[in-house]
Design an enzyme around this catalytic site. Structure first.
Site, PDB file in Angstrom:
ATOM      1  N   GLU A  28      18.540  48.067  54.496  1.00  0.00           N
ATOM      2  CA  GLU A  28      19.395  47.839  53.331  1.00  0.00           C
ATOM      3  C   GLU A  28      18.557  47.986  52.070  1.00  0.00           C
ATOM      4  OE1 GLU A  28      20.381  43.840  54.247  1.00  0.00           O
ATOM      5  OE2 GLU A  28      21.246  44.451  56.146  1.00  0.00           O
ATOM      6  N   LEU A  57      25.163  47.198  55.748  1.00  0.00           N
ATOM      7  CA  LEU A  57      24.528  45.891  55.745  1.00  0.00           C
ATOM      8  C   LEU A  57      24.741  45.214  57.108  1.00  0.00           C
ATOM      9  CD1 LEU A  57      24.999  43.622  52.622  1.00  0.00           C
ATOM     10  CD2 LEU A  57      24.062  42.832  54.780  1.00  0.00           C
ATOM     11  N   GLU A  59      22.168  43.843  60.246  1.00  0.00           N
ATOM     12  CA  GLU A  59      20.807  43.760  60.790  1.00  0.00           C
ATOM     13  C   GLU A  59      20.742  44.189  62.257  1.00  0.00           C
ATOM     14  OE1 GLU A  59      22.238  41.429  58.975  1.00  0.00           O
ATOM     15  OE2 GLU A  59      21.031  41.507  57.154  1.00  0.00           O
ATOM     16  N   GLN A  81      15.456  42.763  55.251  1.00  0.00           N
ATOM     17  CA  GLN A  81      15.146  42.406  53.863  1.00  0.00           C
ATOM     18  C   GLN A  81      14.409  41.074  53.704  1.00  0.00           C
ATOM     19  OE1 GLN A  81      18.392  42.218  50.672  1.00  0.00           O
ATOM     20  NE2 GLN A  81      17.730  44.348  50.761  1.00  0.00           N
ATOM     21  N   PHE A  82      14.829  40.093  54.492  1.00  0.00           N
ATOM     22  CA  PHE A  82      14.108  38.817  54.593  1.00  0.00           C
ATOM     23  C   PHE A  82      14.147  38.420  56.057  1.00  0.00           C
ATOM     24  CE2 PHE A  82      15.305  38.736  50.170  1.00  0.00           C
ATOM     25  CZ  PHE A  82      14.228  38.136  49.543  1.00  0.00           C
ATOM     26  N   ILE A  86      17.198  37.995  60.022  1.00  0.00           N
ATOM     27  CA  ILE A  86      17.007  38.859  61.184  1.00  0.00           C
ATOM     28  C   ILE A  86      17.864  38.428  62.376  1.00  0.00           C
ATOM     29  CG2 ILE A  86      15.111  37.689  62.404  1.00  0.00           C
ATOM     30  CD1 ILE A  86      13.739  40.426  62.594  1.00  0.00           C
ATOM     31  N   PRO A  88      21.001  38.082  63.301  1.00  0.00           N
ATOM     32  CA  PRO A  88      22.013  38.958  63.928  1.00  0.00           C
ATOM     33  C   PRO A  88      21.360  40.089  64.742  1.00  0.00           C
ATOM     34  CG  PRO A  88      22.556  38.545  61.637  1.00  0.00           C
ATOM     35  CD  PRO A  88      21.172  37.987  61.851  1.00  0.00           C
ATOM     36  N   HIS A 128      15.155  32.192  52.890  1.00  0.00           N
ATOM     37  CA  HIS A 128      14.253  33.238  52.420  1.00  0.00           C
ATOM     38  C   HIS A 128      12.789  32.865  52.604  1.00  0.00           C
ATOM     39  CE1 HIS A 128      17.963  34.445  50.492  1.00  0.00           C
ATOM     40  NE2 HIS A 128      17.417  35.570  50.087  1.00  0.00           N
TER      41      HIS A 128
END
Lengths: 325, 373
Positions: A28, A57, A59, A81-82, A86, A88, A128
């Protein structure tokens, strides 16, 4: 070149995209936007939309489609992205990516590098800031790497991008732009599975990785200004496989050890390191091994995060405790 | 303010050969008599294999097994339409895909007999291993398809899943990625009406599974999954479309699981005999046989020959499976990574040394074979 970790990672990706036409990046915002942290900045415009792919979008699909790409001979580099997002895609990692080679007795494999920023210290929203490397270390079939500085980041990532098996490449958010250093311009590799003995010493061994390694460097500097101590400082860099010989030979020399991790206490990597040190070095030990870790709590929002994260003061206290045993 | 109609969609069902063995000539696929016989032989092979596997499970000679009875046309019909360079990503009831594509039957017995070596297919067999977690594998097919296009290969990836899997996020994500990227992929749903005990109506309120493709921007079609000619034809077209760069297709193969979910299941707990009998009349092999007999392609003599060949093929595969030396315990360690890590090398060395001590000790006792340590 002078580079921070973000720039070093970007450079590693660019050089490998240049030399390996089978390398593709996906995730993403990795394309036009260059990644929310700019690790992939400029790569799509240079290498094209079919090599640096902005995806929907999702994961699980980012990791799941990477598995299919890898099986067919590409080396995909999915970015999550973070690392807190993760989950999913966790099923794809645990149920498939790590198992394809074993399941097919080597007929199929899954060469891919999953990049994801992780860890606290940047005042981010919930999800995050966690440090969850133990989940991946505990999964047979994955390799796990965490750099602590720009130079290592470039060399370790280049190695990961050439690995024939899936690598979780976790990037400490707190170090991304923390400092710049001179990083070699040319392409180079730092082999996975090798620790870096950052500083030699004979009184006590400090073992850490990622952002906490920087914290250890600070703590050691401070304590050595205050008292006369010879400290050996080890940056693990590669958490699976681990450089056990480096750990054991150091502890056999010093007889004392403190392990520092950002993750919660229970069943973190520090627990395993303690267990191995006991198994192999029982008669060398002059004091019980100490751990400095996060707590078995939810990683708090940023008003409290500095209490959660191991501080230089906590590290120094543990060093003193071990020395005074 | 206005209320405008934005879209207008229809969903189609393809059937060519009906339950009485009558065909719609206009829709017939172009298959020679030899090919028709070959297709029939694949169905018979699979059927005989399936019955044998159930027997072996009852006798404890293989592990838990999922029968494909009633669904033979779905796997055979789709696989028969493929090219060698295409890649298949099965769930766990696609034995017919492996065998029709040329994977030796012994591999399939091995897999269900608890031996990973069964999934080690030859390097020219593009058959990914069985995927157990429901609906997780269509994503692999989509990723593979994207790699095929990137590498400019004239190949298509095929992902199989069941009706239950259409409730899984991963399956829908696969459809979404397939649509967004126009992947050269065919997604094949074997709608056998049941996810273990749960009927199709519990998975979705939608009238068909085929129509789900519409939401992802590509074509979905329902096919009579007990009609091998329709399955073949629909698959052939979907493959051609993908090969021509015209994107993905979802095939909903409408069929029925005649057996239990697996040998660990008892379907009498959740479905009635009447339903089963209705579907028995729709048997895919019987109707194809009726048709082939009517057009003179299949004679009683040929039918018997095909059956005898299938039986002896299965017997040979069982014998090969049962006489095969057991896998080595070191296999556990050797296929974790391309290269054994120092950590695993040590675990392996220690365990093998332990095994050898235990086995030496037990063989020194009279007559006792090596056991598990």
């Amino acid at each position: 070149m002078k580079a921070n970790m973000v720039q070093a990672l970007n450079n590693a990706l660019a050089l490998e995209l240049e030399s390996n036409p089978k390398l593709v990046l996906l995730g993403e915002d990795v394309g036009v936007d260059g990644g929310v942290f700019r690790v992939t900045e400029g790569l799509q415009s240079k290498y094209g939309k079919d090599r640096v792919i902005d995806t929907p979008l999702a994961e699980s699909a980012i990791i799941g489609t990477s598995i299919g790409m890898a099986a067919y001979g590409l080396h995909p580099v999915p970015e999550i992205q973070f690392s807190g997002f993760i989950y999913p895609g966790f099923d794809q990692l645990i149920s498939h990516a790590s198992r394809i080679r074993f399941r097919s007795r080597g007929r199929f494999s899954c060469p891919m590098t999953i990049r994801s920023p992780y860890g606290g210290g940047i005042k981010a929203p919930e999800h995050h800031s966690e440090s969850t490397e133990a989940l991946y270390i505990h999964t047979p079939g994955l390799k796990v790497v965490i750099p602590s500085n720009p130079t290592d980041a470039k060399g370790l990532l280049t190695s990961a991008l050439r690995e024939p098996d899936p690598v979780m490449f976790l990037e400490p958010l707190r170090v991304y732009r923390a400092f710049r250093e001179e990083v070699p311009d040319e392409q180079y590799t730092i082999p996975l599975g090798r620790a870096n003995v950052f500083q030699s010493g004979s009184d006590i061994t400090i073992i850490s990785w990622g952002a906490m390694f920087r914290q250890c460097v600070d703590a050691v500097k401070e304590i050595q200004e205050e008292e006369k101590l010879s400290i050996e400082l080890i940056d693990l860099r590669s958490l699976s496989p681990i450089d056990w010989p480096a750990v054991h030979s150091s502890v056999q020399k010093t007889g004392r050890c403190v392990v520092v991790q950002e993750a919660p206490l229970t069943l973190g990597l520090a627990s395993e390191i303690m267990a191995r040190i006991l198994e192999k070095n029982f008669l060398h030990l002059k004091a019980p091994v100490e751990r400095v870790t996060g707590f078995d709590t939810i990683m708090p929002l940023f008003k409290l995060e500095n209490y959660y994260l191991p501080s230089a003061e906590r590290i120094k206290s543990s060093i003193r405790k071990v020395m005074q045993f | 303010m206005s209320l405008q109609k934005l879209t207008d969609f229809s969903t189609y069902k393809l059937s060519i050969l009906d339950e009485q063995g009558k065909v719609d000539e206009k829709l017939l696929p172009k298959l020679s008599n030899t090919q028709l016989v070959e297709l029939y032989s694949h169905l018979i092979n699979l059927h005989v294999f399936d019955e044998k596997a159930l027997k072996l499970q009852r006798q404890g000679r293989i592990g838990t097994y999922g029968s494909c009875a009633g669904q033979e046309a779905c796997t055979v019909g789709t696989a028969y339409a493929m090219e060698k360079q295409d890649w298949t990503f099965p769930a766990f009831r696609e034995h017919g895909v492996f065998m029709t594509r040329g994977v030796p039957m012994v591999n399939v017995f091995q897999y269900w007999g608890g031996d990973e070596r069964g999934s080690k297919v030859e390097s020219d067999m593009n058959c990914f291993p069985v995927a157990i977690p429901v609906g997780s594998q269509p994503l692999h097919a989509v990723g593979c398809a994207l790699a095929m296009r990137y590498l400019k290969k004239d190949a298509v990836a095929i992902g199989y899943f069941g009706d239950g899997a259409t409730s899984e996020g991963d399956t829908l994500e696969a459809m979404n990625f397939a649509g967004v990227f126009q992947a050269p992929v065919v997604l094949v749903c074997q709608n056998n009406q049941f996810a273990i005990s749960e009927p199709r109506s519990l998975q979705t309120r939608a009238e068909t599974i085929a129509q789900k493709a519409i939401a992802f921007g590509f074509e979905g079609i329902q096919v009579d999954g007990n009609d091998v000619l329709a399955v073949y034809q629909a698959m052939k077209q979907a493959l051609e479309k993908a090969r021509a760069g015209k994107g993905p297709t979802l095939l909903e193969l409408y069929t029925y699981r005649m057996g239990d979910h697996t040998t660990a299941d008892d379907s009498t707990r959740y479905r009635n005999k009447e339903e089963l009998e209705t579907w028995r009349k729709r048997d895919p092999i019987v109707r194809f046989k009726t048709y082939l007999t009517a057009i003179g392609v299949l004679t009683p003599a040929l039918e018997e020959k095909i059956m005898n060949e299938a039986v002896s093929k299965v017997e040979r595969a069982v014998q090969a499976y049962e006489t095969m030396p057991a896998p080595s315990p070191s296999d556990m360690f050797d296929y974790m990574y391309a290269q054994l890590t120092p950590e695993l090398a040590e675990q392996k060395k220690n365990f093998l040394a332990h095994l050898s001590r235990v086995n030496n000790a037990s063989s020194s006792k009279s007559g006792e074979g090596p056991g598990f340590p």
